[in-house]
Design a protein around this motif. Structure first.
Motif, PDB file in Angstrom:
ATOM      1  N   ASP A 108       0.871  -1.173   0.000  1.00 42.93           N
ATOM      2  CA  ASP A 108       0.000   0.000   0.000  1.00 42.93           C
ATOM      3  C   ASP A 108       0.910   1.225   0.000  1.00 42.93           C
ATOM      4  O   ASP A 108       1.581   1.519   0.994  1.00 42.93           O
ATOM      5  CB  ASP A 108      -0.901  -0.009   1.235  1.00 42.93           C
ATOM      6  N   ALA A 109       0.944   1.927  -1.128  1.00 44.76           N
ATOM      7  CA  ALA A 109       1.876   3.049  -1.277  1.00 44.76           C
ATOM      8  C   ALA A 109       1.576   4.204  -0.332  1.00 44.76           C
ATOM      9  O   ALA A 109       2.419   5.088  -0.151  1.00 44.76           O
ATOM     10  CB  ALA A 109       1.851   3.542  -2.720  1.00 44.76           C
ATOM     11  N   SER A 110       0.405   4.197   0.299  1.00 50.77           N
ATOM     12  CA  SER A 110       0.075   5.284   1.230  1.00 50.77           C
ATOM     13  C   SER A 110       0.542   4.994   2.654  1.00 50.77           C
ATOM     14  O   SER A 110       0.438   5.845   3.524  1.00 50.77           O
ATOM     15  CB  SER A 110      -1.436   5.526   1.235  1.00 50.77           C
ATOM     16  N   LYS A 111       1.062   3.787   2.879  1.00 56.18           N
ATOM     17  CA  LYS A 111       1.468   3.385   4.216  1.00 56.18           C
ATOM     18  C   LYS A 111       2.930   2.973   4.230  1.00 56.18           C
ATOM     19  O   LYS A 111       3.494   2.591   3.200  1.00 56.18           O
ATOM     20  CB  LYS A 111       0.589   2.227   4.702  1.00 56.18           C
ATOM     21  N   PRO A 112       3.573   2.999   5.400  1.00 59.70           N
ATOM     22  CA  PRO A 112       5.002   2.689   5.444  1.00 59.70           C
ATOM     23  C   PRO A 112       5.280   1.194   5.457  1.00 59.70           C
ATOM     24  O   PRO A 112       4.424   0.374   5.809  1.00 59.70           O
ATOM     25  CB  PRO A 112       5.439   3.327   6.765  1.00 59.70           C
ATOM     26  N   LEU A 129       9.125  -9.273  11.531  1.00 59.92           N
ATOM     27  CA  LEU A 129       7.821  -9.278  10.881  1.00 59.92           C
ATOM     28  C   LEU A 129       7.834  -8.122   9.893  1.00 59.92           C
ATOM     29  O   LEU A 129       7.872  -6.956  10.289  1.00 59.92           O
ATOM     30  CB  LEU A 129       6.695  -9.101  11.896  1.00 59.92           C
ATOM     31  N   LEU A 130       7.844  -8.441   8.612  1.00 61.15           N
ATOM     32  CA  LEU A 130       7.839  -7.427   7.566  1.00 61.15           C
ATOM     33  C   LEU A 130       6.395  -7.192   7.147  1.00 61.15           C
ATOM     34  O   LEU A 130       5.726  -8.099   6.652  1.00 61.15           O
ATOM     35  CB  LEU A 130       8.669  -7.894   6.370  1.00 61.15           C
ATOM     36  N   ALA A 131       5.918  -5.985   7.365  1.00 61.83           N
ATOM     37  CA  ALA A 131       4.504  -5.674   7.131  1.00 61.83           C
ATOM     38  C   ALA A 131       4.362  -4.620   6.043  1.00 61.83           C
ATOM     39  O   ALA A 131       5.202  -3.732   5.892  1.00 61.83           O
ATOM     40  CB  ALA A 131       3.844  -5.192   8.427  1.00 61.83           C
ATOM     41  N   ASN A 132       3.257  -4.723   5.300  1.00 59.57           N
ATOM     42  CA  ASN A 132       2.938  -3.845   4.175  1.00 59.57           C
ATOM     43  C   ASN A 132       3.979  -3.956   3.066  1.00 59.57           C
ATOM     44  O   ASN A 132       4.380  -2.968   2.466  1.00 59.57           O
ATOM     45  CB  ASN A 132       2.778  -2.383   4.601  1.00 59.57           C
ATOM     46  N   VAL A 133       4.414  -5.171   2.775  1.00 60.44           N
ATOM     47  CA  VAL A 133       5.322  -5.388   1.654  1.00 60.44           C
ATOM     48  C   VAL A 133       4.857  -6.611   0.870  1.00 60.44           C
ATOM     49  O   VAL A 133       4.152  -7.473   1.391  1.00 60.44           O
ATOM     50  CB  VAL A 133       6.781  -5.585   2.114  1.00 60.44           C
ATOM     51  N   ARG A 134       5.283  -6.671  -0.378  1.00 57.05           N
ATOM     52  CA  ARG A 134       5.035  -7.832  -1.234  1.00 57.05           C
ATOM     53  C   ARG A 134       6.221  -7.979  -2.170  1.00 57.05           C
ATOM     54  O   ARG A 134       7.000  -7.033  -2.373  1.00 57.05           O
ATOM     55  CB  ARG A 134       3.744  -7.667  -2.027  1.00 57.05           C
ATOM     56  N   THR A 167       8.915   4.840  14.825  1.00 58.05           N
ATOM     57  CA  THR A 167      10.378   4.738  14.853  1.00 58.05           C
ATOM     58  C   THR A 167      10.930   3.833  13.762  1.00 58.05           C
ATOM     59  O   THR A 167      12.077   4.003  13.343  1.00 58.05           O
ATOM     60  CB  THR A 167      10.869   4.234  16.225  1.00 58.05           C
ATOM     61  N   ILE A 168      10.140   2.861  13.277  1.00 56.89           N
ATOM     62  CA  ILE A 168      10.681   1.935  12.278  1.00 56.89           C
ATOM     63  C   ILE A 168      10.031   2.083  10.910  1.00 56.89           C
ATOM     64  O   ILE A 168      10.500   1.477   9.944  1.00 56.89           O
ATOM     65  CB  ILE A 168      10.528   0.471  12.742  1.00 56.89           C
ATOM     66  N   GLY A 169       8.969   2.862  10.777  1.00 56.76           N
ATOM     67  CA  GLY A 169       8.275   2.995   9.504  1.00 56.76           C
ATOM     68  C   GLY A 169       9.121   3.728   8.470  1.00 56.76           C
ATOM     69  O   GLY A 169       9.781   4.724   8.779  1.00 56.76           O
ATOM     70  N   ARG A 170       9.144   3.206   7.245  1.00 60.09           N
ATOM     71  CA  ARG A 170       9.900   3.821   6.162  1.00 60.09           C
ATOM     72  C   ARG A 170       9.051   3.845   4.898  1.00 60.09           C
ATOM     73  O   ARG A 170       8.163   3.015   4.715  1.00 60.09           O
ATOM     74  CB  ARG A 170      11.199   3.056   5.891  1.00 60.09           C
ATOM     75  N   PHE A 171       9.358   4.814   3.981  1.00 63.30           N
ATOM     76  CA  PHE A 171       8.569   5.015   2.765  1.00 63.30           C
ATOM     77  C   PHE A 171       9.453   4.921   1.523  1.00 63.30           C
ATOM     78  O   PHE A 171       9.608   5.903   0.785  1.00 63.30           O
ATOM     79  CB  PHE A 171       7.872   6.369   2.809  1.00 63.30           C
ATOM     80  N   PRO A 172      10.034   3.761   1.249  1.00 63.43           N
ATOM     81  CA  PRO A 172      10.833   3.640   0.024  1.00 63.43           C
ATOM     82  C   PRO A 172       9.958   3.823  -1.210  1.00 63.43           C
ATOM     83  O   PRO A 172       8.859   3.292  -1.283  1.00 63.43           O
ATOM     84  CB  PRO A 172      11.400   2.224   0.111  1.00 63.43           C
ATOM     85  N   ASN A 173      10.452   4.572  -2.190  1.00 59.79           N
ATOM     86  CA  ASN A 173       9.638   4.906  -3.365  1.00 59.79           C
ATOM     87  C   ASN A 173       9.620   3.812  -4.421  1.00 59.79           C
ATOM     88  O   ASN A 173       8.697   3.742  -5.231  1.00 59.79           O
ATOM     89  CB  ASN A 173      10.140   6.212  -3.991  1.00 59.79           C
TER      90      ASN A 173
END
Length: 640
Positions: free
Chosen positions: A232-236, A378-383, A303-309
């Motif tokens: 989800d590109a709107s979330k980290p 636990l890697l979340a919001n990735v595919r 603290t751990i959320g990131r937004f790689p483009n």
């Protein structure tokens, strides 16, 4: 022979009381009669809820008593709420126990409520009760040599049941998990499979052993993708630290960073703080803290959320998730698995990532031992970057034309035969010899599509088998489909005669459904003697096989065709079998075999999945090759 290296049991009674939160006594009132209205609403807050909600996870080493954790019960309703009981009992996750380990799920005595109040207790609206829960193992853990499991008594599970007059949920169950490592470091640490179960997941790691091995071959449900993207590109992207079982040493360590596919500067996600004290600091435990601006803190999304483009890889120290970026003396350093809940359902875009950094031929400095739990995430919001690798992509609905194969024409984009003609099947059941660069489970030279007349697929058997620990089946041809909600029947028609199936019990041919070669259900024809074929309905679960039922068919030399059926109902979690035999002068009609397989726990979700699997198999283990002629294979909608 199993030998317990160490099994030291220490009975501990923790006498420790916590103080209720400020103002609690003004908000909560003890009563002797249920006079309050039953329209209060119970809300529960557990620690680490951003990582594992409504579950309390503890860890310790060698039965050491560590700090308790708090569970907060709040009345979020408009009327008073009565708490009538707080009961510690068995875990309902017992169906997912490792083989022979059901006792691990009956460990209520290992958990204590240190400040249990007098009951019944009435909470006014917005009032809260904070319970202090402690994990105090009442048995010692140990290592079992020459065993399929790593340790004994390390896993401990129970349930805290909260009974209230909340009409929507009168009993709220909170799972409790306590992981008691045998000792510090080395072979004393817990295995990756034990860590995964502690979080309530049924993900199949592929081994219960501590050392998984560094070969570039997938194990269990592992998926390899060198690059990943945010789902989800709107979330980290969130990389939650689940465990840290590295050597105890002081100072910052375990630098975890993102590596952009496009190049550029690595983006740091988190760093662990070491610890040399007897309790391991933030090593040697589940749910470790991280270092933020020089302070040890529990991780948060902030603290751990990131937004790689764009697409990215991940590294821990110098161990990359992309094998091509590791140095030549480093093997496969990361293993990534989809997260499945206790019922086997995929948790979309959530992944269990385990890493073992270091070089081959370990030295005391490298620390590499292939246990893959130096860092656990636990890697979340990735595919995966490639959508085709994503197991959360639904397959075709049963009855779709791509799931009906009559072999009358080649099908482009599918597995091919010896002449390069597409068979219609899209994959083979992975065997234990498959690697990232080779697929021994598929041999096109043993497959021949004949589109003349009605069309057939001729399969020449290999000396292989999916059964028990063999796991080297060749050409277990399969299709993926969405098996979550619609009852379906997987069927095949095999043309006779079948007198070539003559070596019992190792020459077999038929159909199967299931996720892998340790967990499947098959319906096959196999020889029983020189003039009889047995139809066998068989289940293999965790590499342990069980024959559900059999029936004999005489005169295989005069058999014109044999149709085999596996009918599955995701609503009832059942699988049944049937067959139809046609001779020149006899048609048996469809005959149901005795017995039903009922799936539960993680098994249910893996069979009835977004990408359920079914297909055909034929093999001749330790016996001459034979040819089996398939007239068709289909996955259709069925009546339950």
């Amino acid at each position: 022979m199993r030998m317990l290296i160490r099994n030291r049991c220490r009975y501990l009674v923790a006498v420790r009381m916590s103080v209720l939160t400020a103002g609690l006594l003004a908000l909560a009132t003890l009563v002797s009669s249920p006079a309050a209205k039953a329209s209060g609403k119970l809300s529960v807050r557990t620690p680490d809820s951003e990582i594992v909600n409504n579950r309390v996870v503890f860890s310790t080493v060698d039965e050491e008593i560590r700090s308790p954790k708090s569970v907060t019960l709040t009345n979020s309703g408009l009327e008073p709420l009565t708490i009538s009981s707080l009961v510690l009992g068995d875990s309902d996750e017992i169906v997912n126990a490792a083989n022979g380990r059901s006792g691990d799920y009956k460990r209520a005595g290992d958990f204590q409520i240190l400040n249990a109040p007098a009951l019944p207790l009435v909470l006014a609206p917005n009032a809260s009760l904070e319970l202090s829960i402690q994990f105090a193992p009442q048995r010692g853990s140990g290592i079992i040599q020459n065993s399929s499991t790593h340790s004994t008594n390390a896993e401990n599970y129970a349930t805290l049941s909260v009974s209230t007059d909340d009409p929507a949920q009168p009993i709220f169950k909170i799972p409790l998990a306590g992981l008691n490592a045998v000792g510090y470091e080395g072979n004393n640490e817990p295995a990756a499979a034990e860590i995964s179960r502690s979080f309530g997941w049924s993900t199949v790691i592929g081994t219960e052993l501590l050392k998984i091995g560094g070969d570039k071959a997938l194990v269990g449900e592992e998926l390899y993708s060198p690059y990943w993207v945010r789902a989800d590109a709107s979330k980290p992207l969130l990389a939650w630290p689940l465990a840290r079982y590295a050597a105890r040493k002081t100072g910052l360590q375990g630098y975890t960073k993102l590596r952009p596919k496009s190049g550029g500067t690595d983006n740091q996600i988190l760093v662990f703080e070491g610890g040399s004290d007897e309790s391991g600091g933030e090593n040697q435990r589940l749910l470790p803290k991280i270092s933020v601006d020089g302070t040890d803190v529990a991780p948060t999304a902030g603290t751990i959320g990131r937004f790689p483009n764009g697409p990215f890889g991940i590294k821990l120290d110098n161990a990359y998730i992309n094998d091509a970026q590791n140095t030549p003396d480093q093997p496969h350093n990361w293993r990534i698995f989809p997260v499945r809940d206790k019922n086997g359902a995929l948790v979309p875009n959530h992944w269990y990532g385990i890493v073992d950094p270091g070089n081959k031929n370990p030295t005391p400095e490298s620390g590499k031992n292939y246990d893959y739990q130096d860092g656990v995430f636990l890697l979340a919001n990735v595919r995966p970057e490639s959508a085709s690798l994503n197991p959360a992509t639904p397959g075709l609905t049963p009855g779709n034309s791509a799931l009906i194969l009559f072999f009358r024409s080649a099908v482009s984009g599918t597995l091919t035969d010896v002449n390069g003609a597409g068979l219609g099947f899209t994959s083979t059941q992975r065997n234990n010899n498959d690697t990232f660069t080779s697929t021994p489970s598929y041999n096109a030279g043993l497959l021949r599509l004949s589109t003349a007349n009605t069309g057939t697929l001729v399969l020449t058997t290999a000396d292989s088998s999916p059964s028990r620990t063999d796991n080297n089946l060749v050409n277990g041809l399969q299709l993926a489909f969405d098996g979550r909600s619609v009852p379906f029947t997987a069927s095949a028609k095999i043309l006779g005669p079948l007198s070539q199936i003559a070596v019992p019990p190792y020459q077999q041919a038929g159909i199967f459904t299931g996720p892998d070669q340790d967990n499947f259900i098959k319906l096959v024809a196999r020889a029983t003697d020189t003039n009889t074929i047995g139809i066998e309905f068989y289940q293999e679960r965790r590499a342990v096989g069980t024959t559900i039922s059999t029936v004999s068919l005489a005169n295989p030399s005069t058999l014109q065709s044999l149709e085999l059926y596996l009918t599955a109902d995701p609503n009832g979690s059942t699988i049944r079998s049937a067959y139809r035999a046609v001779y020149a002068d006899l048609d048996t009609g469809v005959v149901n075999l005795p017995g039903t397989v009922t799936l539960a726990g993680g098994d249910k979700g893996r069979y009835f999945d977004l990408q359920s699997k079914a297909g055909i198999m034929a093999y001749s283990k330790d016996s001459p090759s034979i040819q089996i002629v398939y007239d068709n294979f289909q996955v259709l909608k069925a009546n339950p």
